[in-house]
Design a protein around this motif. Sequence first.
Motif, PDB file in Angstrom:
ATOM      1  N   ALA A 152       7.713   1.463  -5.681  1.00 21.90           N
ATOM      2  CA  ALA A 152       8.277   2.127  -4.509  1.00 21.90           C
ATOM      3  C   ALA A 152       9.774   2.262  -4.681  1.00 21.90           C
ATOM      4  O   ALA A 152      10.409   1.409  -5.309  1.00 21.90           O
ATOM      5  N   THR A 166       9.422   6.577  -1.410  1.00 22.85           N
ATOM      6  CA  THR A 166       8.281   7.079  -2.176  1.00 22.85           C
ATOM      7  C   THR A 166       7.488   5.896  -2.685  1.00 22.85           C
ATOM      8  O   THR A 166       8.047   4.806  -2.904  1.00 22.85           O
ATOM      9  N   TYR A 167       6.191   6.106  -2.882  1.00 23.68           N
ATOM     10  CA  TYR A 167       5.299   5.032  -3.290  1.00 23.68           C
ATOM     11  C   TYR A 167       4.349   5.504  -4.384  1.00 23.68           C
ATOM     12  O   TYR A 167       3.953   6.672  -4.430  1.00 23.68           O
ATOM     13  N   ASP A 208       0.707   5.842  -5.831  1.00 26.47           N
ATOM     14  CA  ASP A 208      -0.549   6.068  -5.109  1.00 26.47           C
ATOM     15  C   ASP A 208      -1.326   4.766  -4.911  1.00 26.47           C
ATOM     16  O   ASP A 208      -1.990   4.573  -3.895  1.00 26.47           O
ATOM     17  N   LYS A 246       0.122   2.924  -1.719  1.00 25.74           N
ATOM     18  CA  LYS A 246       0.320   3.641  -0.453  1.00 25.74           C
ATOM     19  C   LYS A 246      -0.573   3.064   0.641  1.00 25.74           C
ATOM     20  O   LYS A 246      -1.758   2.811   0.410  1.00 25.74           O
ATOM     21  N   GLY A 247       0.022   2.856   1.799  1.00 21.24           N
ATOM     22  CA  GLY A 247      -0.718   2.305   2.917  1.00 21.24           C
ATOM     23  C   GLY A 247      -0.780   0.795   2.926  1.00 21.24           C
ATOM     24  O   GLY A 247      -1.204   0.188   3.921  1.00 21.24           O
ATOM     25  N   THR A 275       5.304  -1.530   1.908  1.00 21.18           N
ATOM     26  CA  THR A 275       6.373  -0.845   2.627  1.00 21.18           C
ATOM     27  C   THR A 275       7.716  -1.304   2.070  1.00 21.18           C
ATOM     28  O   THR A 275       7.979  -2.507   1.993  1.00 21.18           O
TER      29      THR A 275
END
Length: 117
Positions: free
Chosen positions: A48, A57-58, A60, A63-64, A67
């Motif tokens: 990230a 940006t992260y 894939d 992601k979710g 953070t």
Amino acid sequence: VQLVESGGGLVQAGGSLRLSCAASGNSFSFNAMGWYRQAPGKQRELVATITSVGTSTYADSVKGRFTITKDNAKNTVYLQMNSLKLEDTAVYYCNAARVGIMRVDYWGKGTLVTVSS
């Protein structure tokens, strides 16, 4: 510029950890800061990043679940990692970048995150 990571450790799958990276020295005006990781036998990969204006940006794969945030007053960037999986096991490296005529990267020494079953 020095980058010092903390917060790694051993956690069970499904658990959470928060990594911190404190920048010192001539640490102002980074264009971006972020986290990369390297698992055994694999290449270092982006996890990230967050820019100076707060755009994140992260990868894939996170992601979710992960953070990235930053505290400009403390020159510190954080990575909150939730719902950790076995495949998140790696050494996590803090990165700071200045981009001008050329890109200059600074790296921390890394902190180990181990996710167990």
